[in-house]
Design a protein around this motif. Structure first.
Motif, PDB file in Angstrom:
ATOM      1  N   MET A  22       0.844  -1.180   0.000  1.00 28.06           N
ATOM      2  CA  MET A  22       0.000   0.000   0.000  1.00 28.06           C
ATOM      3  C   MET A  22       0.888   1.242   0.000  1.00 28.06           C
ATOM      4  O   MET A  22       1.933   1.264   0.618  1.00 28.06           O
ATOM      5  CB  MET A  22      -0.912   0.003   1.239  1.00 28.06           C
ATOM      6  N   MET A  23       0.428   2.259  -0.703  1.00 28.98           N
ATOM      7  CA  MET A  23       1.131   3.534  -0.767  1.00 28.98           C
ATOM      8  C   MET A  23       0.185   4.604  -0.217  1.00 28.98           C
ATOM      9  O   MET A  23      -0.973   4.667  -0.624  1.00 28.98           O
ATOM     10  CB  MET A  23       1.491   3.834  -2.225  1.00 28.98           C
ATOM     11  N   LYS A  24       0.667   5.413   0.724  1.00 27.20           N
ATOM     12  CA  LYS A  24      -0.138   6.485   1.308  1.00 27.20           C
ATOM     13  C   LYS A  24       0.554   7.811   1.119  1.00 27.20           C
ATOM     14  O   LYS A  24       1.779   7.858   1.001  1.00 27.20           O
ATOM     15  CB  LYS A  24      -0.343   6.262   2.816  1.00 27.20           C
ATOM     16  N   TRP A  25      -0.245   8.889   1.131  1.00 26.95           N
ATOM     17  CA  TRP A  25       0.325  10.231   1.090  1.00 26.95           C
ATOM     18  C   TRP A  25      -0.563  11.191   1.856  1.00 26.95           C
ATOM     19  O   TRP A  25      -1.753  10.963   2.048  1.00 26.95           O
ATOM     20  CB  TRP A  25       0.545  10.699  -0.346  1.00 26.95           C
ATOM     21  N   HIS A  26       0.067  12.270   2.314  1.00 28.30           N
ATOM     22  CA  HIS A  26      -0.613  13.334   3.054  1.00 28.30           C
ATOM     23  C   HIS A  26       0.248  14.585   2.882  1.00 28.30           C
ATOM     24  O   HIS A  26       1.302  14.698   3.509  1.00 28.30           O
ATOM     25  CB  HIS A  26      -0.749  12.949   4.528  1.00 28.30           C
ATOM     26  N   LYS A  27      -0.182  15.481   2.008  1.00 25.63           N
ATOM     27  CA  LYS A  27       0.604  16.676   1.687  1.00 25.63           C
ATOM     28  C   LYS A  27      -0.261  17.916   1.858  1.00 25.63           C
ATOM     29  O   LYS A  27      -1.465  17.884   1.624  1.00 25.63           O
ATOM     30  CB  LYS A  27       1.114  16.628   0.238  1.00 25.63           C
ATOM     31  N   THR A  28       0.389  19.012   2.209  1.00 24.88           N
ATOM     32  CA  THR A  28      -0.313  20.275   2.449  1.00 24.88           C
ATOM     33  C   THR A  28       0.359  21.396   1.668  1.00 24.88           C
ATOM     34  O   THR A  28       1.584  21.420   1.544  1.00 24.88           O
ATOM     35  CB  THR A  28      -0.267  20.617   3.959  1.00 24.88           C
ATOM     36  N   VAL A  29      -0.466  22.315   1.170  1.00 21.81           N
ATOM     37  CA  VAL A  29       0.053  23.495   0.486  1.00 21.81           C
ATOM     38  C   VAL A  29      -0.864  24.678   0.821  1.00 21.81           C
ATOM     39  O   VAL A  29      -2.072  24.511   0.979  1.00 21.81           O
ATOM     40  CB  VAL A  29       0.141  23.272  -1.045  1.00 21.81           C
ATOM     41  N   GLN A  56      -6.718  -0.139  -6.236  1.00 16.18           N
ATOM     42  CA  GLN A  56      -7.824   0.595  -5.626  1.00 16.18           C
ATOM     43  C   GLN A  56      -7.224   1.865  -5.039  1.00 16.18           C
ATOM     44  O   GLN A  56      -6.276   1.794  -4.259  1.00 16.18           O
ATOM     45  CB  GLN A  56      -8.499  -0.232  -4.527  1.00 16.18           C
ATOM     46  N   LYS A  57      -7.764   3.011  -5.451  1.00 21.36           N
ATOM     47  CA  LYS A  57      -7.194   4.283  -5.030  1.00 21.36           C
ATOM     48  C   LYS A  57      -8.277   5.151  -4.417  1.00 21.36           C
ATOM     49  O   LYS A  57      -9.416   5.161  -4.875  1.00 21.36           O
ATOM     50  CB  LYS A  57      -6.572   4.988  -6.240  1.00 21.36           C
ATOM     51  N   SER A  58      -7.907   5.873  -3.376  1.00 22.26           N
ATOM     52  CA  SER A  58      -8.793   6.894  -2.816  1.00 22.26           C
ATOM     53  C   SER A  58      -7.981   8.174  -2.677  1.00 22.26           C
ATOM     54  O   SER A  58      -6.784   8.132  -2.389  1.00 22.26           O
ATOM     55  CB  SER A  58      -9.369   6.469  -1.466  1.00 22.26           C
ATOM     56  N   ALA A  59      -8.644   9.291  -2.956  1.00 22.01           N
ATOM     57  CA  ALA A  59      -7.982  10.593  -2.870  1.00 22.01           C
ATOM     58  C   ALA A  59      -8.933  11.564  -2.182  1.00 22.01           C
ATOM     59  O   ALA A  59     -10.125  11.588  -2.471  1.00 22.01           O
ATOM     60  CB  ALA A  59      -7.631  11.101  -4.264  1.00 22.01           C
ATOM     61  N   GLN A  60      -8.388  12.346  -1.267  1.00 22.32           N
ATOM     62  CA  GLN A  60      -9.189  13.300  -0.513  1.00 22.32           C
ATOM     63  C   GLN A  60      -8.568  14.686  -0.609  1.00 22.32           C
ATOM     64  O   GLN A  60      -7.360  14.836  -0.464  1.00 22.32           O
ATOM     65  CB  GLN A  60      -9.270  12.869   0.951  1.00 22.32           C
ATOM     66  N   GLU A 117      -4.597   7.019  -0.587  1.00 25.31           N
ATOM     67  CA  GLU A 117      -3.860   5.763  -0.559  1.00 25.31           C
ATOM     68  C   GLU A 117      -4.161   4.959  -1.816  1.00 25.31           C
ATOM     69  O   GLU A 117      -5.201   5.134  -2.449  1.00 25.31           O
ATOM     70  CB  GLU A 117      -4.175   4.949   0.687  1.00 25.31           C
ATOM     71  N   MET A 118      -3.216   4.114  -2.163  1.00 26.32           N
ATOM     72  CA  MET A 118      -3.387   3.217  -3.293  1.00 26.32           C
ATOM     73  C   MET A 118      -3.003   1.823  -2.821  1.00 26.32           C
ATOM     74  O   MET A 118      -1.932   1.628  -2.243  1.00 26.32           O
ATOM     75  CB  MET A 118      -2.524   3.657  -4.476  1.00 26.32           C
ATOM     76  N   ARG A 119      -3.903   0.893  -3.074  1.00 23.15           N
ATOM     77  CA  ARG A 119      -3.684  -0.505  -2.680  1.00 23.15           C
ATOM     78  C   ARG A 119      -3.677  -1.386  -3.924  1.00 23.15           C
ATOM     79  O   ARG A 119      -4.449  -1.151  -4.845  1.00 23.15           O
ATOM     80  CB  ARG A 119      -4.815  -0.997  -1.775  1.00 23.15           C
ATOM     81  N   GLY A 120      -2.860  -2.387  -3.898  1.00 21.93           N
ATOM     82  CA  GLY A 120      -2.888  -3.377  -4.972  1.00 21.93           C
ATOM     83  C   GLY A 120      -4.074  -4.302  -4.769  1.00 21.93           C
ATOM     84  O   GLY A 120      -4.441  -4.625  -3.644  1.00 21.93           O
ATOM     85  N   LYS A 121      -4.684  -4.683  -5.872  1.00 18.33           N
ATOM     86  CA  LYS A 121      -5.752  -5.677  -5.833  1.00 18.33           C
ATOM     87  C   LYS A 121      -5.193  -6.963  -6.423  1.00 18.33           C
ATOM     88  O   LYS A 121      -4.467  -6.924  -7.395  1.00 18.33           O
ATOM     89  CB  LYS A 121      -6.960  -5.213  -6.644  1.00 18.33           C
ATOM     90  N   ASN A 146      -0.517  -6.176  -6.229  1.00 19.74           N
ATOM     91  CA  ASN A 146       0.407  -5.964  -5.104  1.00 19.74           C
ATOM     92  C   ASN A 146       1.861  -6.002  -5.561  1.00 19.74           C
ATOM     93  O   ASN A 146       2.682  -5.210  -5.091  1.00 19.74           O
ATOM     94  CB  ASN A 146       0.164  -7.011  -4.013  1.00 19.74           C
ATOM     95  N   ILE A 147       2.182  -6.879  -6.490  1.00 21.45           N
ATOM     96  CA  ILE A 147       3.552  -6.961  -7.016  1.00 21.45           C
ATOM     97  C   ILE A 147       3.904  -5.674  -7.759  1.00 21.45           C
ATOM     98  O   ILE A 147       4.964  -5.082  -7.538  1.00 21.45           O
ATOM     99  CB  ILE A 147       3.711  -8.178  -7.966  1.00 21.45           C
ATOM    100  N   ILE A 148       3.002  -5.218  -8.619  1.00 23.79           N
ATOM    101  CA  ILE A 148       3.248  -3.989  -9.397  1.00 23.79           C
ATOM    102  C   ILE A 148       3.397  -2.801  -8.457  1.00 23.79           C
ATOM    103  O   ILE A 148       4.286  -1.969  -8.628  1.00 23.79           O
ATOM    104  CB  ILE A 148       2.118  -3.747 -10.424  1.00 23.79           C
ATOM    105  N   LEU A 149       2.545  -2.715  -7.463  1.00 19.43           N
ATOM    106  CA  LEU A 149       2.600  -1.598  -6.516  1.00 19.43           C
ATOM    107  C   LEU A 149       3.939  -1.569  -5.780  1.00 19.43           C
ATOM    108  O   LEU A 149       4.508  -0.505  -5.562  1.00 19.43           O
ATOM    109  CB  LEU A 149       1.437  -1.677  -5.526  1.00 19.43           C
ATOM    110  N   LYS A 150       4.464  -2.730  -5.428  1.00 15.88           N
ATOM    111  CA  LYS A 150       5.756  -2.793  -4.743  1.00 15.88           C
ATOM    112  C   LYS A 150       6.894  -2.315  -5.640  1.00 15.88           C
ATOM    113  O   LYS A 150       7.892  -1.798  -5.168  1.00 15.88           O
ATOM    114  CB  LYS A 150       6.037  -4.212  -4.249  1.00 15.88           C
ATOM    115  N   MET A 151       6.712  -2.451  -6.956  1.00 19.02           N
ATOM    116  CA  MET A 151       7.752  -2.036  -7.896  1.00 19.02           C
ATOM    117  C   MET A 151       7.676  -0.536  -8.211  1.00 19.02           C
ATOM    118  O   MET A 151       8.649   0.038  -8.690  1.00 19.02           O
ATOM    119  CB  MET A 151       7.648  -2.835  -9.199  1.00 19.02           C
TER     120      MET A 151
END
Length: 149
Positions: free
Chosen positions: A1-8, A90-94, A112-116, A121-126
């Motif tokens: 899983m890849m997560k992010w939280h950025k502010t501007v 599977q991706k969610s963006a807020q 966050e983006m999760r592999g299905k 999951n393999i592609i996401l890890k790469m």
């Protein structure tokens, strides 16, 4: 899983910044989105769905986006979307907008983006986390630059 939280911080009133997140304006900050078609519109916007045509690295990708959460207060706005990309992610963006001053808005972009399945999951890890972070930073800078004084 890849997560992010950025502010501007953006030098514009909250309603002007929020206007960028309307379907007809979103391509201004995400030029890779070539087309957004409304499929289903709900009275309170929650549950509305859109067919998105996205172009990246010469490839065209289409997916369905659902607006899962929508808040529209005078000093705060929130839009949360979810979608599946290529059946593998599977991706969610807020997007949360907070009025700081009359002409200053804080944008908090998280998700966050999760592999299905196994292959997702393999592609996401790469995928490169640093490249993904650079893409997010460029996106936020594009929004900020639209309102440079």
């Amino acid at each position: 899983m890849m997560k992010w939280h950025k502010t501007v911080m953006i030098s514009a009133p909250i309603d002007e910044v929020c206007h960028l997140f309307n379907v007809e304006n979103f391509h201004k900050v995400k030029p890779e989105l070539k087309r957004i078609e409304e499929i289903r519109k709900t009275p309170d916007k929650i549950g509305s769905t859109y067919k998105v045509t996205h172009e990246e690295h010469g490839k065209t990708i289409q997916y369905i986006v659902t607006l899962d959460r929508y808040e529209n207060e005078a000093d705060s706005k929130l839009l949360r979307f979810s979608y599946t990309i290529n059946k593998f992610f599977q991706k969610s963006a807020q997007y949360r907008l907070i009025k700081k001053q009359q002409r200053e808005t804080e944008l908090i972009y998280s998700g966050e983006m999760r592999g299905k399945y196994f292959l997702g999951n393999i592609i996401l890890k790469m995928l490169s986390k640093s490249h993904h972070d650079q893409t997010i930073e460029a996106f936020l800078l594009r929004i900020k630059n639209l309102y440079k004084e």
